[in-house]
Design an enzyme around this catalytic site. Structure first.
Site, PDB file in Angstrom:
ATOM      1  N   HIS A 160     -10.242  -5.162  -3.491  1.00  0.00           N
ATOM      2  CA  HIS A 160      -8.944  -5.443  -2.955  1.00  0.00           C
ATOM      3  C   HIS A 160      -9.042  -5.711  -1.437  1.00  0.00           C
ATOM      4  CE1 HIS A 160      -9.852  -1.105  -2.780  1.00  0.00           C
ATOM      5  NE2 HIS A 160      -9.091  -0.876  -1.677  1.00  0.00           N
TER       6      HIS A 160
ATOM      7  N   ASP B 279       0.792  -1.247   0.174  1.00  0.00           N
ATOM      8  CA  ASP B 279      -0.178  -0.111   0.008  1.00  0.00           C
ATOM      9  C   ASP B 279       0.824   1.162  -0.032  1.00  0.00           C
ATOM     10  OD1 ASP B 279      -3.155   0.402   0.721  1.00  0.00           O
ATOM     11  OD2 ASP B 279      -1.886   2.144   1.223  1.00  0.00           O
TER      12      ASP B 279
ATOM     13  N   HIS C 242      -7.063  -5.459   2.042  1.00  0.00           N
ATOM     14  CA  HIS C 242      -5.806  -4.846   3.023  1.00  0.00           C
ATOM     15  C   HIS C 242      -5.465  -6.037   3.861  1.00  0.00           C
ATOM     16  CE1 HIS C 242      -6.724  -0.470   2.037  1.00  0.00           C
ATOM     17  NE2 HIS C 242      -7.877  -0.878   1.649  1.00  0.00           N
TER      18      HIS C 242
ATOM     19  N   ASN D 189     -12.669  -2.671   2.629  1.00  0.00           N
ATOM     20  CA  ASN D 189     -13.518  -1.337   2.653  1.00  0.00           C
ATOM     21  C   ASN D 189     -14.249  -1.473   1.677  1.00  0.00           C
ATOM     22  OD1 ASN D 189     -11.948  -0.287   4.701  1.00  0.00           O
ATOM     23  ND2 ASN D 189     -10.503   0.592   3.412  1.00  0.00           N
TER      24      ASN D 189
ATOM     25  N   GLN E 246     -13.645   3.087   1.027  1.00  0.00           N
ATOM     26  CA  GLN E 246     -13.214   2.539  -0.259  1.00  0.00           C
ATOM     27  C   GLN E 246     -12.987   4.004  -1.281  1.00  0.00           C
ATOM     28  OE1 GLN E 246     -15.893  -0.408  -1.980  1.00  0.00           O
ATOM     29  NE2 GLN E 246     -14.086  -1.028  -3.471  1.00  0.00           N
ATOM     30  N   SER E 247     -11.971   3.774  -1.794  1.00  0.00           N
ATOM     31  CA  SER E 247     -11.501   4.685  -2.793  1.00  0.00           C
ATOM     32  C   SER E 247     -11.192   4.151  -3.951  1.00  0.00           C
ATOM     33  CB  SER E 247     -10.420   5.714  -2.159  1.00  0.00           C
ATOM     34  OG  SER E 247      -9.289   4.922  -2.093  1.00  0.00           O
ATOM     35  N   VAL E 248     -11.077   3.188  -4.098  1.00  0.00           N
ATOM     36  CA  VAL E 248     -10.709   2.336  -5.300  1.00  0.00           C
ATOM     37  C   VAL E 248     -11.713   1.244  -5.665  1.00  0.00           C
ATOM     38  CG1 VAL E 248      -9.132   1.053  -6.937  1.00  0.00           C
ATOM     39  CG2 VAL E 248      -8.189   2.700  -5.286  1.00  0.00           C
TER      40      VAL E 248
HETATM   41  P1  DGP Z   1      -9.565   1.764  -0.391  1.00  0.00           P
HETATM   42  O1  DGP Z   1      -9.310   2.940   0.316  1.00  0.00           O
HETATM   43  O2  DGP Z   1     -10.052   0.729   0.647  1.00  0.00           O
HETATM   44  O3  DGP Z   1     -10.015   1.790  -1.769  1.00  0.00           O
HETATM   45  O4  DGP Z   1      -7.923   1.410  -0.641  1.00  0.00           O
HETATM   46  C1  DGP Z   1      -7.266   1.798  -1.727  1.00  0.00           C
HETATM   47  C2  DGP Z   1      -5.659   1.734  -1.328  1.00  0.00           C
HETATM   48  O5  DGP Z   1      -4.867   1.888  -2.393  1.00  0.00           O
HETATM   49  C3  DGP Z   1      -5.277   2.960  -0.513  1.00  0.00           C
HETATM   50  O6  DGP Z   1      -5.120   2.385   1.114  1.00  0.00           O
HETATM   51  C4  DGP Z   1      -4.096   3.592  -1.140  1.00  0.00           C
HETATM   52  C5  DGP Z   1      -3.755   2.436  -2.253  1.00  0.00           C
HETATM   53  N1  DGP Z   1      -3.137   3.036  -3.383  1.00  0.00           N
HETATM   54  C6  DGP Z   1      -3.634   4.074  -4.149  1.00  0.00           C
HETATM   55  N2  DGP Z   1      -3.092   4.467  -5.247  1.00  0.00           N
HETATM   56  C7  DGP Z   1      -2.030   3.728  -5.200  1.00  0.00           C
HETATM   57  C8  DGP Z   1      -1.019   3.459  -5.942  1.00  0.00           C
HETATM   58  O7  DGP Z   1      -0.707   4.098  -6.917  1.00  0.00           O
HETATM   59  N3  DGP Z   1      -0.043   2.481  -5.433  1.00  0.00           N
HETATM   60  C9  DGP Z   1       0.023   1.830  -4.423  1.00  0.00           C
HETATM   61  N4  DGP Z   1       0.911   1.177  -4.123  1.00  0.00           N
HETATM   62  N5  DGP Z   1      -0.965   1.928  -3.598  1.00  0.00           N
HETATM   63  C10 DGP Z   1      -2.006   2.621  -4.094  1.00  0.00           C
END
Ligand code: DGP
Length: 115
Positions: free
Chosen positions: A100, A31, A102, A87, A94-96
């Protein structure tokens, strides 16, 4: 067609991020914003499921493959114990919207509950 997710772009090498492990249908990265001593993401290669509810309903075997990789990584990177967080929805942090998990490990405390 919607834009590829950030995780698809990482998988395809468009955005640099080391792929630290993979299985036939999943892969793992660190992350970018770690909230525990070990904070990894386990991601299906397919972008078709937005969240764990959709994934569990449609492909429980793929969900099990994610859990298996999380378990392997926790053993390799820590003492084998871990917290697995999905999330779900913006209100759940959740942002993506490419499902996924964690994987949080290594000296967890209450402060690291929110991934
Ligand atoms: P969520 O908020 O549960 O959707 O988690 C998305 C996670 O993705 C957040 O903890 C940060 C991670 N993340 C976002 N962009 C990138 C990236 O470009 N590279 C990596 N390694 N992680 C990322």
């Amino acid at each position: 067609m919607s834009e590829p997710s950030i995780f698809t772009r990482i998988l395809e090498g468009e955005i640099p991020s080391e792929i630290i492990a993979e299985t036939e249908n999943t892969f793992a990265i660190r992350d970018i914003n770690p909230r525990a001593p070990i904070h990894l993401l386990v991601i299906p290669k397919t972008p078709e499921y937005r969240n764990v509810v959709e994934l569990a309903a449609s492909d429980p075997e793929l969900l099990a493959e994610m859990v298996g990789l999380a378990n392997t990584l926790a053993a390799e990177h820590s003492d084998g114990d871990f917290r697995l967080v999905f999330n779900t929805g913006p209100g759940g942090g959740q942002s993506v919207f490419h499902v996924h998990a964690h994987v949080l490990a290594g000296g967890l405390d209450e402060a690291s509950t929110g991934a």
